[in-house]
Design a protein around this motif. Structure first.
Motif, PDB file in Angstrom:
ATOM      1  N   ARG A 102       2.558   6.748  -6.852  1.00  0.00           N
ATOM      2  CA  ARG A 102       1.583   7.677  -7.447  1.00  0.00           C
ATOM      3  C   ARG A 102       2.021   9.127  -7.237  1.00  0.00           C
ATOM      4  NH1 ARG A 102      -2.406   4.630  -9.279  1.00  0.00           N
ATOM      5  NH2 ARG A 102      -2.997   2.727  -8.155  1.00  0.00           N
ATOM      6  N   LEU A 103       2.681   9.390  -6.107  1.00  0.00           N
ATOM      7  CA  LEU A 103       3.187  10.742  -5.857  1.00  0.00           C
ATOM      8  C   LEU A 103       4.389  11.063  -6.740  1.00  0.00           C
ATOM      9  CD1 LEU A 103       2.960  10.873  -1.945  1.00  0.00           C
ATOM     10  CD2 LEU A 103       1.506  12.093  -3.582  1.00  0.00           C
ATOM     11  N   GLN A 104       5.236  10.061  -6.944  1.00  0.00           N
ATOM     12  CA  GLN A 104       6.455  10.270  -7.721  1.00  0.00           C
ATOM     13  C   GLN A 104       6.228  10.202  -9.222  1.00  0.00           C
ATOM     14  OE1 GLN A 104       9.520  11.137  -6.665  1.00  0.00           O
ATOM     15  NE2 GLN A 104       8.709  11.304  -4.589  1.00  0.00           N
TER      16      GLN A 104
ATOM     17  N   GLU B 276      11.316   3.734  -4.202  1.00  0.00           N
ATOM     18  CA  GLU B 276      10.091   3.881  -3.406  1.00  0.00           C
ATOM     19  C   GLU B 276       9.743   2.587  -2.677  1.00  0.00           C
ATOM     20  OE1 GLU B 276       8.994   6.751  -2.784  1.00  0.00           O
ATOM     21  OE2 GLU B 276      10.391   7.603  -4.247  1.00  0.00           O
TER      22      GLU B 276
ATOM     23  N   GLY C 237       0.814  -1.218   0.000  1.00  0.00           N
ATOM     24  CA  GLY C 237       0.000   0.000   0.000  1.00  0.00           C
ATOM     25  C   GLY C 237       0.842   1.261   0.000  1.00  0.00           C
ATOM     26  N   ASP C 238       1.828   1.321   0.875  1.00  0.00           N
ATOM     27  CA  ASP C 238       2.678   2.512   0.952  1.00  0.00           C
ATOM     28  C   ASP C 238       3.526   2.643  -0.308  1.00  0.00           C
ATOM     29  OD1 ASP C 238       3.710   4.811   2.189  1.00  0.00           O
ATOM     30  OD2 ASP C 238       5.437   3.705   2.964  1.00  0.00           O
ATOM     31  N   TRP C 239       3.951   1.526  -0.857  1.00  0.00           N
ATOM     32  CA  TRP C 239       4.726   1.537  -2.102  1.00  0.00           C
ATOM     33  C   TRP C 239       3.922   2.172  -3.230  1.00  0.00           C
ATOM     34  CZ3 TRP C 239       5.816  -3.381  -5.450  1.00  0.00           C
ATOM     35  CH2 TRP C 239       6.763  -3.090  -6.431  1.00  0.00           C
ATOM     36  N   LEU C 240       2.670   1.748  -3.378  1.00  0.00           N
ATOM     37  CA  LEU C 240       1.809   2.314  -4.421  1.00  0.00           C
ATOM     38  C   LEU C 240       1.563   3.799  -4.193  1.00  0.00           C
ATOM     39  CD1 LEU C 240      -0.918  -0.429  -5.045  1.00  0.00           C
ATOM     40  CD2 LEU C 240       0.985   0.193  -6.519  1.00  0.00           C
ATOM     41  N   ARG C 241       1.316   4.161  -2.945  1.00  0.00           N
ATOM     42  CA  ARG C 241       1.079   5.575  -2.623  1.00  0.00           C
ATOM     43  C   ARG C 241       2.282   6.424  -3.015  1.00  0.00           C
ATOM     44  NH1 ARG C 241       2.573   8.988   1.147  1.00  0.00           N
ATOM     45  NH2 ARG C 241       3.778   7.383   2.244  1.00  0.00           N
ATOM     46  N   ARG C 242       3.456   5.950  -2.688  1.00  0.00           N
ATOM     47  CA  ARG C 242       4.676   6.681  -3.011  1.00  0.00           C
ATOM     48  C   ARG C 242       4.879   6.783  -4.524  1.00  0.00           C
ATOM     49  NH1 ARG C 242       8.507   7.086   1.228  1.00  0.00           N
ATOM     50  NH2 ARG C 242       7.738   6.217   3.206  1.00  0.00           N
TER      51      ARG C 242
ATOM     52  N   ALA D  25       9.368   2.361   1.322  1.00  0.00           N
ATOM     53  CA  ALA D  25       8.161   1.787   1.929  1.00  0.00           C
ATOM     54  C   ALA D  25       8.523   0.640   2.862  1.00  0.00           C
ATOM     55  CB  ALA D  25       7.209   1.309   0.840  1.00  0.00           C
TER      56      ALA D  25
END
Length: 317
Positions: free
Chosen positions: A116-118, A287, A109-114, A291
């Motif tokens: 999408r930001l990058q 990322e 989850g945190d990997w995907l969030r990061r 994460a």
């Protein structure tokens, strides 16, 4: 007659409906037509698949065996068509895309969030699979761009030739989860022998998981009772004190469960990021590493393990 997917669908429809009449309605065919088709299938296979009774049809022993193999094939074909349509839609769409695969992990989850930001504007998709080998094949055949997988120690994965590998962690210890009132839960580090009398639960569909655990038991001279099932079921049994189970050290804390490291870390995996040749995975890897580091710091037991083992993860920014 050669069996086709439509024949397998017909068999499953008959089994699910419990009668030829109801199955024919579901399939949109006449009952005589379905009856004829069933007879042809049975003649082709050489034995009866269903017992015909007044109240309907029920599978024979042979029929149950055939159905148990037919259902995964149908599910696989359904997934293939669905994924192919999604792939075609993605090809038609404009803009960059990133197709990620992963075995189960708390960091996803945190990997995907990061990412999408990058990578704003990038169409990022995710496929989670218990089988690392299936994900590697998907990267090799172009179905995925990258896969984050774990390799059980002593059970090496076969990485298709030409794929690029980056090691996130060469050896991640596998912890053990148990009920809060388990006698071993009071110790900061658990001896494997202290759990010899417990029932262990393992998911045999995860590549290498059962073989790795069996190897560790053999080396320790232990032969505990082993239950096979998915880890959602395992968690419910662990909470009730009915089993213990291996778990990732980054597993989140729970009030109803204790997660502890094993003495000398007999169970371990290697964490890999595998991608297509020539793909720029710099941001994807960076990322993922960030994460994972965050998840490791949030897991108290694992963080203590990292400190004891002087891991660079606890020193990294």
């Amino acid at each position: 007659m050669e069996l086709e997917v439509r024949h397998l669908r017909a068999l499953c429809a008959i089994a699910d409906a419990g009668s030829l009449h109801q199955a024919a309605r579901r399939l949109g065919v006449s009952q005589p037509s379905l009856t004829t088709q069933l007879r042809r299938i049975e003649k082709s296979l050489g034995a009866e698949l269903f017992c015909r009774e007044r109240t309907g049809c029920r599978p024979t022993l042979f029929g149950r065996a055939v159905l148990s193999r037919a259902r995964p094939l149908i599910d696989g074909m359904t997934a293939l068509v669905s994924e192919a349509k999604a792939e075609a839609a993605a090809v038609r769409a404009s803009g960059p895309r990133l197709r990620i695969g992963s075995t189960a992990s708390r960091v996803i989850g945190d990997w995907l969030r990061r990412l999408r930001l990058q990578l704003p504007g990038t169409d990022i998709s995710l496929r989670v699979d218990v089988s690392a080998s299936a994900l590697l094949r998907a990267v090799d055949t172009g179905g995925l761009d990258v896969a984050f997988v774990h390799e059980v120690e002593g059970c090496p994965l076969t990485v298709p030739e030409g794929l690029t590998q980056r090691v996130l962690l060469d050896r991640e210890p596998q912890f053990v989860c148990m009920a809060r009132d388990h006698p071993a839960a009071n110790r900061p580090v658990v001896e494997l022998g202290d759990l010899a009398g417990d029932r262990w639960m393992v998911d045999p569909t995860v590549d290498g998981e059962w073989d790795g655990l069996r190897r560790v038991f053999g080396e320790a001279g232990l032969a505990p009772t082993v239950l096979h099932g998915d880890y959602l079921t395992a968690a419910s049994l662990v909470v009730l004190g009915e089993a213990v189970a291996p778990c990732q050290p980054t597993s989140g804390p729970r009030d109803d469960m204790a997660i502890r490291p094993l003495r000398d870390d007999p169970l371990a995996v290697r964490l890999l990021l595998v991608s297509r040749p020539g793909a720029d995975m710099t941001t994807v890897y960076a990322e993922l590493e960030a994460a994972y580091r965050e998840a490791a710091h949030q897991a108290a037991e694992y963080h203590q393990w990292l400190l004891r083992n002087r891991s660079p993860l606890v020193c990294a920014p």
